[in-house]
Design an enzyme around this catalytic site. Structure first.
Site, mmCIF file in Angstrom:
data_model
loop_
_atom_site.group_PDB
_atom_site.id
_atom_site.type_symbol
_atom_site.label_atom_id
_atom_site.label_comp_id
_atom_site.label_asym_id
_atom_site.label_seq_id
_atom_site.Cartn_x
_atom_site.Cartn_y
_atom_site.Cartn_z
ATOM 1 N N GLU A 172 -9.997 -3.688 5.071
ATOM 2 C CA GLU A 172 -9.770 -2.682 4.038
ATOM 3 C C GLU A 172 -8.613 -3.098 3.135
ATOM 4 O O GLU A 172 -8.660 -2.918 1.917
ATOM 5 C CB GLU A 172 -9.479 -1.336 4.690
ATOM 6 C CG GLU A 172 -9.851 -0.132 3.851
ATOM 7 C CD GLU A 172 -11.349 0.057 3.703
ATOM 8 O OE1 GLU A 172 -11.758 0.703 2.727
ATOM 9 O OE2 GLU A 172 -12.107 -0.446 4.551
ATOM 10 N N ASP A 195 -2.428 -4.085 3.478
ATOM 11 C CA ASP A 195 -2.487 -4.231 4.932
ATOM 12 C C ASP A 195 -3.344 -5.429 5.358
ATOM 13 O O ASP A 195 -4.296 -5.811 4.663
ATOM 14 C CB ASP A 195 -3.054 -2.958 5.571
ATOM 15 C CG ASP A 195 -2.039 -1.822 5.565
ATOM 16 O OD1 ASP A 195 -0.863 -2.084 5.261
ATOM 17 O OD2 ASP A 195 -2.425 -0.685 5.860
ATOM 18 N N GLU A 222 0.811 -1.214 0.000
ATOM 19 C CA GLU A 222 0.000 0.000 0.000
ATOM 20 C C GLU A 222 0.848 1.268 0.000
ATOM 21 O O GLU A 222 0.548 2.223 -0.703
ATOM 22 C CB GLU A 222 -0.932 0.022 1.226
ATOM 23 C CG GLU A 222 -2.135 -0.887 1.109
ATOM 24 C CD GLU A 222 -3.125 -0.642 2.238
ATOM 25 O OE1 GLU A 222 -3.335 0.532 2.597
ATOM 26 O OE2 GLU A 222 -3.674 -1.626 2.762
ATOM 27 N N ARG A 280 -3.780 -1.263 13.478
ATOM 28 C CA ARG A 280 -5.246 -1.283 13.459
ATOM 29 C C ARG A 280 -5.706 -2.687 13.857
ATOM 30 O O ARG A 280 -5.769 -3.593 13.036
ATOM 31 C CB ARG A 280 -5.780 -0.891 12.084
ATOM 32 C CG ARG A 280 -5.476 0.554 11.721
ATOM 33 C CD ARG A 280 -6.108 0.978 10.403
ATOM 34 N NE ARG A 280 -5.810 2.379 10.113
ATOM 35 C CZ ARG A 280 -4.763 2.799 9.415
ATOM 36 N NH1 ARG A 280 -3.901 1.911 8.938
ATOM 37 N NH2 ARG A 280 -4.560 4.078 9.198
ATOM 38 N N HIS A 298 -4.999 -10.249 13.544
ATOM 39 C CA HIS A 298 -3.599 -9.986 13.836
ATOM 40 C C HIS A 298 -3.424 -9.608 15.294
ATOM 41 O O HIS A 298 -4.386 -9.447 16.027
ATOM 42 C CB HIS A 298 -3.031 -8.895 12.918
ATOM 43 C CG HIS A 298 -4.042 -7.924 12.428
ATOM 44 N ND1 HIS A 298 -4.731 -8.099 11.255
ATOM 45 C CD2 HIS A 298 -4.510 -6.783 12.959
ATOM 46 C CE1 HIS A 298 -5.576 -7.101 11.083
ATOM 47 N NE2 HIS A 298 -5.465 -6.291 12.099
ATOM 48 N N TYR A 310 1.208 -4.213 13.267
ATOM 49 C CA TYR A 310 0.133 -3.460 12.628
ATOM 50 C C TYR A 310 -0.713 -2.744 13.665
ATOM 51 O O TYR A 310 -1.089 -3.323 14.692
ATOM 52 C CB TYR A 310 -0.727 -4.410 11.790
ATOM 53 C CG TYR A 310 -1.689 -3.700 10.879
ATOM 54 C CD1 TYR A 310 -1.234 -2.754 9.970
ATOM 55 C CD2 TYR A 310 -3.052 -3.965 10.929
ATOM 56 C CE1 TYR A 310 -2.113 -2.098 9.128
ATOM 57 C CE2 TYR A 310 -3.934 -3.323 10.085
ATOM 58 C CZ TYR A 310 -3.454 -2.385 9.188
ATOM 59 O OH TYR A 310 -4.330 -1.740 8.353
ATOM 60 N N ASP A 353 -5.945 -6.256 7.021
ATOM 61 C CA ASP A 353 -7.263 -6.052 7.607
ATOM 62 C C ASP A 353 -8.307 -6.077 6.499
ATOM 63 O O ASP A 353 -7.993 -6.334 5.333
ATOM 64 C CB ASP A 353 -7.313 -4.736 8.395
ATOM 65 C CG ASP A 353 -6.977 -3.515 7.548
ATOM 66 O OD1 ASP A 353 -6.826 -3.657 6.317
ATOM 67 O OD2 ASP A 353 -6.868 -2.417 8.117
#
Length: 729
Positions: A86, A82, A9, A302, A346, A300, A84
């Site tokens: 999203e 990433d 990303e 989030r 995660h 990570y 997640d």
């Protein structure tokens, strides 16, 4: 031989991954999302299963061509967005936009050599259930935003918006304000006796508070109640009636998740949620550590899981043993339980290596990075340490007189001694209130039952009950988390949006709803109760989790929401009250046409607009007295209409040379600079002195809609960093 392509990303990750993988892989960045719903139309087919009409984001089209070219010449393509929901959607959009039929998905919770190589050894297919969950969220948010926002704009004020999460957050703030306004304080009193032991052998005073009489609590409500007690204990003999010592174990807090990191960074560092996440992102993506190359410093950021990898726990235990001694290491590895609603994709937020101490990083990180890294490191190390142990002493002191010999007033004193500091040697958690904890209390002197005490003074004090406090960023995040509103990845953006929209203001670190925010919420509660219902919003997050788990269908979820929502939209168009204030004619004349100027109200406050609107779009900023300012004003034709224009509070007297905006003071990591009020459409940036005057002989080299070359700021010769959203930092 063709190389394999890895698409991440962020460009920062490309440097970090290249330091691990060298030239054996081509590594490129998507810069986040590459496709989205169209900006100027709904883009969702509500008649045919809510099919979304995705299109390439305009400023990503050239990038997509470069990615497509690289993918055609690559031996393999790995999508490493990433880890997640999203990120999974970004990977899917890349595969769709680049027509990749055999791309593999890899993800890593930390950007370290071992994690990256491990991910490459175990690639997987795209998780389409996770993609469906993200798609459901995006479609729901688009339906609410595009169907509801125009009604608010037409009925209340142009430029307003509503959102599935943001509107509920505003409601929390408004409801709290109403609680505060409706609160009626109640008077109460406390009585503190300052005592010291007899005999006077190295005595020291300690406080004891009025507690009870004859086994019943004494709670004075007035000065008269206090006077009764003072009269009853006049000339009393003070004697220790009871002493109890109990051991209290204080466990370490769990390692950070997104919400607790934001809360603690707000408490201890004064960071906004947005600032916390931006700094954490840089620590996660990797920084140049000299001989060690680019390394990701944290996992990570989030996440709502407190799970920690076994390897990280083992390393932390080894570090604690080496640094603090084996007595601080628990016999069994510390395990923490996540909330029932947590996604466990995660780990918790932790340093990628416990041996990479904050002191080691001191010269490698900037001030914000150093402070946040230290907070994350301390919290994680503490979470793997033994509990603290305290001895808490409670002493009851009887004030006995001849008249009250059978039922004396009892005063209670509490003190503590830390017998073993445990995790508290490294870290103690911040707090949102001034409430005293046991470990904050001073130790009591040695006391025995029957021991006589000398009274030094009596301190009566009047108090009033207080309303619930207004939300801070930290407590608002905690409330959203506890009520299931939004997800860790949305907290910072939500809180930023409600301020940008003018629905709430942050004053002295507390949220106050604006008049506009209260008006919007009142109308939403009346006409769209489901949209701003806390229980409904929390349930929707659960349903999205069910889509990700494969136990629910995303189209069915959206359809069940949309049918009653569409009926409410139709009703509100007819029945919602018009809240727009009518314009007021003034004695000022338009400098462009000579016509009367009208006092109007916009998103940022009041302003003057030409009465010949829409033929003339001249707008003038005004001061608090309603007088036009001599300095900055809007040039004719800048805005599409006169209902959303007024200047922000940080405007200066300097006009942007493109003629369509004014220069406003913004803040970068290197200090203040001037930026056009129409950012990001206009990216003109300018050096300024401390008095907001221009540096001499400066020239603007920026055109409307084009990026400007980064200009040198007045501090340390470094370029001013542009705010990501165009707002002031």
């Amino acid at each position: 031989m063709p190389k394999s392509l890895i698409i991440v990303e962020s460009p920062a990750k490309t440097r970090t991954l290249h330091s691990f993988l060298g030239d054996s892989y081509e590594i490129m960045a998507s810069n986040g999302h590459v496709r989205d719903l169209p900006k100027r139309r709904l883009g969702v087919d509500v008649e045919h299963d809510f099919v979304p009409a995705y299109e390439a984001i305009p400023d990503r089209r050239d990038l997509l061509q470069r990615l497509a070219s690289a993918a055609r010449r690559a031996a393999n393509v790995y999508l490493a967005s990433d880890p997640d929901r999203e990120g999974e959607a970004i990977a899917w959009h890349l595969a769709e936009a680049l027509h990749l039929t055999d791309a593999r998905r890899i993800q890593f919770n930390e950007i370290t050599r071992a994690a990256v190589l491990g991910a490459l050894e175990h690639p997987r297919d795209l998780d389409l259930k996770r993609v469906d969950a993200q798609q459901a969220r995006r479609v729901l948010d688009r339906l609410i935003g595009y169907k509801l926002s125009p009604i608010l704009s037409s009925k209340i004020q142009r430029g307003l918006s509503a959102g599935r999460v943001q509107s509920v957050a505003v409601r929390l703030i408004c409801d709290r304000e109403r609680e505060i306004q409706a609160f009626e304080p109640q008077e109460y009193w406390t009585l503190t006796a300052n005592l010291t032991p007899q005999p006077p052998v190295d005595p020291f005073p300690f406080p004891a508070k009025l507690h009870s009489r004859a086994g019943e609590r004494v709670e004075p409500k007035s000065r008269g109640d206090i006077d009764v007690v003072l009269g009853a204990i006049d000339g009393a003999v003070w004697r220790v009636d009871d002493v109890k010592v109990r051991e209290q174990k204080r466990n370490a807090p769990a390692p950070f998740i997104t919400s607790t990191l934001q809360q603690e960074a707000a408490r201890k560092l004064g960071f906004s949620n947005k600032r916390t996440m931006a700094v954490a992102q840089s620590l996660y993506e990797g920084l140049d550590l000299g001989a060690d190359g680019h390394v990701g410093l944290i996992t990570y950021m989030r996440t709502d899981s407190v799970r920690v990898a076994a390897e990280a726990q083992a390393e932390a235990r080894a570090f604690i043993t080496e640094r603090y001694g084996a007595v601080y290491v628990p016999a069994a590895v510390r395990q923490y339980k996540s909330r029932a609603s947590a996604q466990d994709a995660h780990e918790a937020i932790r340093p990628t290596s416990a041996f990479r101490t904050p002191a080691d990083m001191d010269r490698r990180l900037d001030n914000d990075q150093q402070r946040l890294y230290r907070l994350i490191w301390l919290r994680f190390v503490a979470s793997q340490m033994n509990p603290a142990r305290l001895d808490v002493t409670t002493a009851d002191v009887a004030a006995t007189t001849a008249a009250s010999a059978g039922h004396p007033y009892v005063f209670r004193a509490t003190g503590s001694i830390v017998r073993f500091d445990g995790f508290m040697r490294v870290y103690t958690e911040g707090r949102d209130t001034d409430e005293e904890r046991d470990e904050d209390k001073a130790p009591l002197p040695p006391l025995t039952v029957g021991q006589l005490l000398d009274l030094l003074s009596l301190e009566p004090k009047q108090h009033f009950t207080e309303p619930p406090p207004r939300y801070t960023e930290a407590t608002l995040v905690r409330a959203m988390e506890e009520k299931g509103i939004g997800r860790p990845s949305t907290y910072a953006a939500t809180i930023s949006i409600i301020q940008d929209r003018g629905y709430a203001e942050l004053r002295e670190k507390r949220f106050y709803p604006t008049e506009l925010g209260t008006t919007v919420i009142d109308q939403l509660v009346k006409h769209f109760p489901t949209v701003v219902d806390i229980g409904f919003t929390a349930a929707m997050e659960t349903h999205l989790d069910e889509v990700e788990e494969g136990t629910a269908n995303w189209v069915t979820l959206v359809r069940d929401f949309y049918q009653p929502f569409a009926e409410s939209i139709a009703e509100a168009k007819i029945n919602m009250e018009n809240q727009k204030p009518p314009p007021v004619e003034t004695d000022y004349v338009c400098p462009a046409t000579g016509a009367k100027m009208l006092l109007r109200k916009g998103r940022y406050g009041a302003f003057l607009g030409c009465s010949n609107y829409p033929k003339c779009r001249k707008l003038l900023q005004i001061n608090e007295a309603g007088e036009p300012l001599d300095g900055p004003n809007f040039a004719c034709g800048m805005e599409k209409d006169q209902s959303a224009p007024a200047l922000p509070a940080n405007a200066t007297a300097h006009t942007c040379p493109d003629g369509r905006g004014v220069m406003v003071v913004r803040q970068s990591r290197y200090g203040p600079f001037l930026g056009c009020s129409n950012y990001p459409k206009c990216r003109t940036a300018l050096k300024i002195r401390e008095d907001q005057s221009l540096e001499p002989d400066q020239e603007f080299k920026c055109k409307w809609g084009q990026k400007a070359a980064r200009r040198t700021s007045s501090r340390a010769g470094k370029p001013p960093a542009r705010p990501r959203t165009g707002g002031a930092s």
